[in-house]
Design a protein around this motif. Sequence first.
Motif, PDB file in Angstrom:
ATOM      1  N   MET A 261       0.835  -1.202   0.000  1.00  0.00           N
ATOM      2  CA  MET A 261       0.000   0.000   0.000  1.00  0.00           C
ATOM      3  C   MET A 261       0.863   1.242   0.000  1.00  0.00           C
ATOM      4  SD  MET A 261      -2.869  -1.162   2.829  1.00  0.00           S
ATOM      5  CE  MET A 261      -3.559   0.486   2.882  1.00  0.00           C
ATOM      6  N   GLY A 262       0.414   2.257  -0.722  1.00  0.00           N
ATOM      7  CA  GLY A 262       1.111   3.531  -0.700  1.00  0.00           C
ATOM      8  C   GLY A 262       0.764   4.324   0.541  1.00  0.00           C
ATOM      9  N   TRP A 263       1.514   5.411   0.757  1.00  0.00           N
ATOM     10  CA  TRP A 263       1.303   6.187   1.974  1.00  0.00           C
ATOM     11  C   TRP A 263      -0.077   6.820   1.999  1.00  0.00           C
ATOM     12  CZ3 TRP A 263       0.013  11.282   1.936  1.00  0.00           C
ATOM     13  CH2 TRP A 263       0.226  11.989   0.737  1.00  0.00           C
ATOM     14  N   PHE A 264      -0.605   7.217   0.821  1.00  0.00           N
ATOM     15  CA  PHE A 264      -1.916   7.851   0.778  1.00  0.00           C
ATOM     16  C   PHE A 264      -3.006   6.851   1.177  1.00  0.00           C
ATOM     17  CE2 PHE A 264      -5.846   8.977  -1.470  1.00  0.00           C
ATOM     18  CZ  PHE A 264      -6.066  10.238  -0.929  1.00  0.00           C
ATOM     19  N   GLN A 265      -2.931   5.628   0.610  1.00  0.00           N
ATOM     20  CA  GLN A 265      -3.916   4.614   0.958  1.00  0.00           C
ATOM     21  C   GLN A 265      -3.848   4.259   2.440  1.00  0.00           C
ATOM     22  OE1 GLN A 265      -1.881   4.569  -1.597  1.00  0.00           O
ATOM     23  NE2 GLN A 265      -2.777   3.625  -3.440  1.00  0.00           N
ATOM     24  N   MET A 266      -2.625   4.156   2.973  1.00  0.00           N
ATOM     25  CA  MET A 266      -2.471   3.846   4.392  1.00  0.00           C
ATOM     26  C   MET A 266      -3.060   4.961   5.255  1.00  0.00           C
ATOM     27  SD  MET A 266       1.351   2.173   4.484  1.00  0.00           S
ATOM     28  CE  MET A 266       1.284   2.004   6.243  1.00  0.00           C
ATOM     29  N   LEU A 267      -2.855   6.225   4.829  1.00  0.00           N
ATOM     30  CA  LEU A 267      -3.375   7.354   5.593  1.00  0.00           C
ATOM     31  C   LEU A 267      -4.893   7.351   5.579  1.00  0.00           C
ATOM     32  CD1 LEU A 267      -2.773   9.965   7.160  1.00  0.00           C
ATOM     33  CD2 LEU A 267      -2.810  11.179   4.970  1.00  0.00           C
ATOM     34  N   VAL A 268      -5.488   7.126   4.413  1.00  0.00           N
ATOM     35  CA  VAL A 268      -6.942   7.158   4.279  1.00  0.00           C
ATOM     36  C   VAL A 268      -7.588   6.008   5.055  1.00  0.00           C
ATOM     37  CG1 VAL A 268      -8.857   6.898   2.656  1.00  0.00           C
ATOM     38  CG2 VAL A 268      -6.904   8.356   2.079  1.00  0.00           C
TER      39      VAL A 268
END
Length: 431
Positions: A261-268
Amino acid sequence: MDYPRELLQIQVLDDSTDDTHPYTQRLVGEYQAAGFPIEYIHRQNRHGYKAGALQNGLKTATGEIVAIFDADFVPPTDFLQRAVHYFADPKVGMVQTRWTYLNRHYNVLTEVQAMLLDGHFVLEHVARFGGGLFFNFNGTAGILRRSMIEDAGGWQHDTLTEDFRPQLSRAAQGLEIRLRAFYRVPLGAAGRDLRLPGPAIALGERPDAGRDEAVADDSTLEATVAREGGGVLSPDAEHFLPADDHRLRANAAVMIVRFYMGWFQMLVIDTPLIAASFWSISAFYIIAHRELFPKNWKRAFVFLPALMAAGVALTIINSRAVFEALIGYQTAFARTPKYAIGGEQKVHLENIQYRRGSGWLPYAEMAVGTYFLGMVIFAITSYNFLAVPFLLLFVGGYYWAAGTTLWQEYQGKLQWQRQRELAEVVERAEA
């Protein structure tokens, strides 16, 4: 107790099988000689354990109102004067009071226990009562109407301590200073009480007289299944469920998926999950702490990590307790040690004589803690840094449970060995 003696009957219900009961009997005799309405009731067997002792006490109890205190509770002198007037309302069958603690600041564990119980009494009990829902009689520091107890079938022996069946009819204490002493709670509260009165509630055997039917239906559902996987009758059944996010995140398969997972997906995804998993429970206990200590409530933040770790530490032993209860396995009632500790007074645990071994449990906890330690290493190497703090709660919790238990048992064995060697020296000297 500040209460008219002619209206008071005090029973000391003692099931002790060791050498403590002669002391208790002698002490009761001294109070009798001083004119107090007190009697000593000692059973020669422990049939039914606490429930059996309570049922036996009812045989000679003469009052309509019954107040119950465990041995480690110190009720204030005005307890009865402040609580008994609620029974002027004939619809009131039970009054449960809030607990305070003699040794709240003894160590981190007692601080955490106090916070857990404060949330239970200050917020949960009040919310359940205010919402017309079922709520617990906590087994002590409460008063019950005798007719309600009898209408519910008396104190039942098929739960480990006492049961919640009076709900189908309408004090300060010493905190445990050892983590293992928590074991008895889920065995009675989660397993046996869900297995026995739970079906009766689910089938509609509830006091609906004078209540809104929708509220009664909500109360039935909430009592059996609500509240983090377990209702008022099944709070520890949640340990069988993998649905909690903070447990699911620790699964190795989930960790592997999150690696891609990318950082954006992990953040969301992670931000709302973190909020749902930890913010709500943190707010629950912090708000309860603030209600009791408005001038010093922020110190609760310091103990939140230990509170969550303690909850983790109990998952294996609580799961065993729930499983034993659901299958009907009869476990002997093992009384928890009473240390007469007040404030920050210290006690040497290795000098406490009545203890029992923990068997395979600490080794299972150590193994699970090691597994989560491996997950911490995997999270670091796969750059899942957000998971590390939560995984460390599991590592610390399981190692805490296993380590303290093994250390205390080791100290106990050393003490027993020293006493044995001393006895041998005395025997040789006498010879």
